[in-house]
Motif scaffolding. Structure first.
Motif, PDB file in Angstrom:
ATOM      1  N   THR A  41       0.811  -1.216   0.000  1.00 40.38           N
ATOM      2  CA  THR A  41       0.000   0.000   0.000  1.00 40.38           C
ATOM      3  C   THR A  41       0.847   1.270   0.000  1.00 40.38           C
ATOM      4  OG1 THR A  41      -0.211  -0.142   2.410  1.00 40.38           O
ATOM      5  CG2 THR A  41      -1.992  -1.092   1.115  1.00 40.38           C
ATOM      6  N   VAL A  42       2.064   1.178   0.491  1.00 34.77           N
ATOM      7  CA  VAL A  42       2.949   2.347   0.456  1.00 34.77           C
ATOM      8  C   VAL A  42       3.500   2.566  -0.952  1.00 34.77           C
ATOM      9  CG1 VAL A  42       5.187   3.261   1.219  1.00 34.77           C
ATOM     10  CG2 VAL A  42       3.607   2.280   2.888  1.00 34.77           C
ATOM     11  N   HIS A 100       2.365   4.876   8.453  1.00 33.29           N
ATOM     12  CA  HIS A 100       1.983   4.513   7.081  1.00 33.29           C
ATOM     13  C   HIS A 100       1.618   5.751   6.272  1.00 33.29           C
ATOM     14  CE1 HIS A 100      -0.750   3.246   3.846  1.00 33.29           C
ATOM     15  NE2 HIS A 100      -0.041   2.130   3.825  1.00 33.29           N
ATOM     16  N   ARG A 104       3.623   6.979   2.987  1.00 33.31           N
ATOM     17  CA  ARG A 104       2.933   7.043   1.696  1.00 33.31           C
ATOM     18  C   ARG A 104       3.035   8.449   1.104  1.00 33.31           C
ATOM     19  NH1 ARG A 104       1.726   4.537  -2.855  1.00 33.31           N
ATOM     20  NH2 ARG A 104      -0.048   5.499  -3.861  1.00 33.31           N
TER      21      ARG A 104
END
Length: 203
Positions: A41-42, A100, A104
């Motif tokens: 997801t990053v 996170h 990101r």
């Protein structure tokens, strides 16, 4: 006679459970899955895909035979003791979520460009490093170094937070090693990563 047999088996089962050594081991598979999802997801905005069903697995048309009462007792008691040995890996905490989001945002804002240029690469210990500062214009070099420092601060905090959230700070090194391997596995083509000896390799 049957009652006596069941009583003896029950006593043996209890004794066996008492002899089970409770050793909390590092849940490597759970850590790998967590690393896949977090890093996916990053870097890509997506998590790990569910594995496809094994087409070669034998079909199970017939249900397994029913257990005898004495066997059921053993099945219930012994795995119950072993289950206490299997920890769940807790990853979703407010601190991890905050890390996170920062990672990101940083990746989209500046880190991806540094990785794409080859100036920065993934290290073998789960961090990032300035590999070739000459690829960064002099006027932007201080900011690039700050990006690397901020990323490494968050990565170290991530590994420590996951270990502490699971009440096993001694797992930090193993969590870091799992994430280190997974960062490299998720690296895009053309990015630089360190091999086991610390040499830079272009993916």
């Amino acid at each position: 006679m049957r009652k006596l047999t069941c009583t003896i088996l029950a006593m043996l089962a209890v004794a066996l459970v008492g002899c089970v050594t409770i050793n909390v081991y590092f849940p490597e598979a759970a850590a790998q899955k967590a690393a896949d999802q977090f890093i996916g997801t990053v870097l890509d905005g997506s998590g790990q895909k569910a594995p496809a069903a094994d087409k070669n697995a034998p079909a199970q048309d017939n249900p397994p035979p029913a257990h005898q009462p004495s066997a059921m007792l053993l099945d219930l008691l012994v795995p119950a003791a072993q289950a206490a040995d299997v920890p769940n890996l807790r990853v979703q905490t407010p601190a991890v979520q905050a890390i996170h989001e920062r990672m990101r945002t940083r990746f989209e804002g500046s880190l991806k460009a540094l990785l794409d240029s080859g100036a920065v690469g993934f290290t073998r210990d789960g961090m990032v490093a300035m590999r070739d500062a000459a690829k960064v214009p002099l006027a932007e070099r201080a900011q690039a170094n700050a990006t690397v420092a901020d990323e490494n601060r968050d990565r170290a905090a991530l590994y420590r937070e996951i270990a502490n959230a699971n009440n096993h700070p001694e797992w930090e090194a193993q969590i870091r090693a799992t994430f280190a391997q997974t960062w490299i596995e998720h690296a895009h083509a053309g990015w630089y990563c360190q091999d086991a000896a610390g040499a830079w390799q272009r993916k």
